[in-house]
Enzyme design. Structure first.
Site, mmCIF file in Angstrom:
data_model
loop_
_atom_site.group_PDB
_atom_site.id
_atom_site.type_symbol
_atom_site.label_atom_id
_atom_site.label_comp_id
_atom_site.label_asym_id
_atom_site.label_seq_id
_atom_site.Cartn_x
_atom_site.Cartn_y
_atom_site.Cartn_z
ATOM 1 N N CYS A 118 0.851 -1.186 0.000
ATOM 2 C CA CYS A 118 0.000 0.000 0.000
ATOM 3 C C CYS A 118 0.901 1.257 0.000
ATOM 4 O O CYS A 118 1.643 1.477 -0.946
ATOM 5 C CB CYS A 118 -0.957 -0.053 1.191
ATOM 6 S SG CYS A 118 -2.213 1.225 1.251
ATOM 7 N N ASP A 165 -9.178 -3.216 -7.605
ATOM 8 C CA ASP A 165 -8.773 -2.166 -6.671
ATOM 9 C C ASP A 165 -9.403 -0.845 -7.128
ATOM 10 O O ASP A 165 -8.993 -0.274 -8.140
ATOM 11 C CB ASP A 165 -7.246 -2.062 -6.652
ATOM 12 C CG ASP A 165 -6.718 -1.123 -5.587
ATOM 13 O OD1 ASP A 165 -7.457 -0.211 -5.172
ATOM 14 O OD2 ASP A 165 -5.564 -1.315 -5.161
ATOM 15 N N HIS A 193 -7.844 -4.185 -3.409
ATOM 16 C CA HIS A 193 -6.744 -3.546 -2.698
ATOM 17 C C HIS A 193 -6.499 -4.274 -1.368
ATOM 18 O O HIS A 193 -7.432 -4.692 -0.696
ATOM 19 C CB HIS A 193 -7.072 -2.080 -2.422
ATOM 20 C CG HIS A 193 -5.915 -1.295 -1.881
ATOM 21 N ND1 HIS A 193 -4.891 -0.847 -2.687
ATOM 22 C CD2 HIS A 193 -5.612 -0.901 -0.621
ATOM 23 C CE1 HIS A 193 -4.010 -0.197 -1.949
ATOM 24 N NE2 HIS A 193 -4.427 -0.221 -0.696
#
Length: 224
Positions: A118, A165, A193
């Site tokens: 991330c 995502d 995600h």
């Protein structure tokens, strides 16, 4: 398996770094870069896993200057504080500098690899394009990567994205893949995600396992 220790960064600040020694024969070093939620139990578990694979791991608590000991939950409150720290309070360039300090701490003992998730995935990309002493990098769903894809990687890097995502449009990922840079491999998984984290609703075990397999293969192919 590991423990937090204080480490001095390039600006003179001492921040917490979760360190795990390699288990068995040491294959190299890994700088593991956090999500926006901090060095949580999930990040520590990942560090322990890489140590079990033979790597000495450093996972710096990048937001320690602004919020010492921050470990945000995956709820609205934790997300809001993580976003505030990542986008408002903490300079991104400072994160890059701190990761470079961790690379420098490991590089005398063998190859050093960077893996990030991330927020940390974007940092892992810049580790491949800008940092010194990095043998290879693995970047998981870093939202800044497609927009920063004018910088060709200087070392091998694998990039992991989830097709579903909502925060990283596939158009940008496809443009990145179309560059066909010889040192960059772009993988798209049928996941959302955060698919690597078993603490998150988008966890997708087959994708997580395959991404880890590809990450270790990259490390092994580059001296680790």
């Amino acid at each position: 398996m590991g423990e937090f220790m204080a480490m001095s960064m390039s600006d003179g600040a001492d921040i917490a770094v979760y360190r795990v020694p390699a288990v068995g024969e040491r294959r190299g070093g890994v700088v593991l870069v956090q999500e926006i939620f901090g060095v949580t139990d999930h990040i520590r578990d990942l560090a322990d896993e890489y140590a079990s694979d033979g790597y000495e791991v450093l996972a710096p608590a990048l937001f320690d200057r602004e919020h010492p000991g921050f470990e945000g939950g995956y709820d609205a409150q934790g997300l809001a504080e993580g976003v505030r720290l990542a986008r408002e309070a903490h300079p991104f360039e400072q994160s890059l500098a701190d990761v470079q300090s961790c690379v420098d701490a490991l590089k005398a003992q063998g190859p050093v690899f960077v893996v990030g998730y991330c927020y940390g995935g974007s940092i892992a990309w810049f580790a491949a394009t800008r940092m010194h002493g990095v043998a290879a990098a693995s970047a998981y769903y870093g939202s800044l990567i497609p927009a920063a894809a004018e910088e060709e990687p200087r070392v091998p890097v694998v990039l992991h994205f989830g097709r579903h995502d909502s925060g990283i449009p596939m158009e940008g990922v496809e443009k990145l893949a179309a560059k066909a840079w010889p040192r960059a491999e772009v993988y798209v998984y049928e996941a959302g995600h955060g698919f690597n984290s078993d603490r998150r609703k988008d966890y997708h075990e087959p994708s997580a396992d395959l991404a880890k397999e590809r990450t270790l293969a990259l490390f092994h192919a580059n001296g680790g």
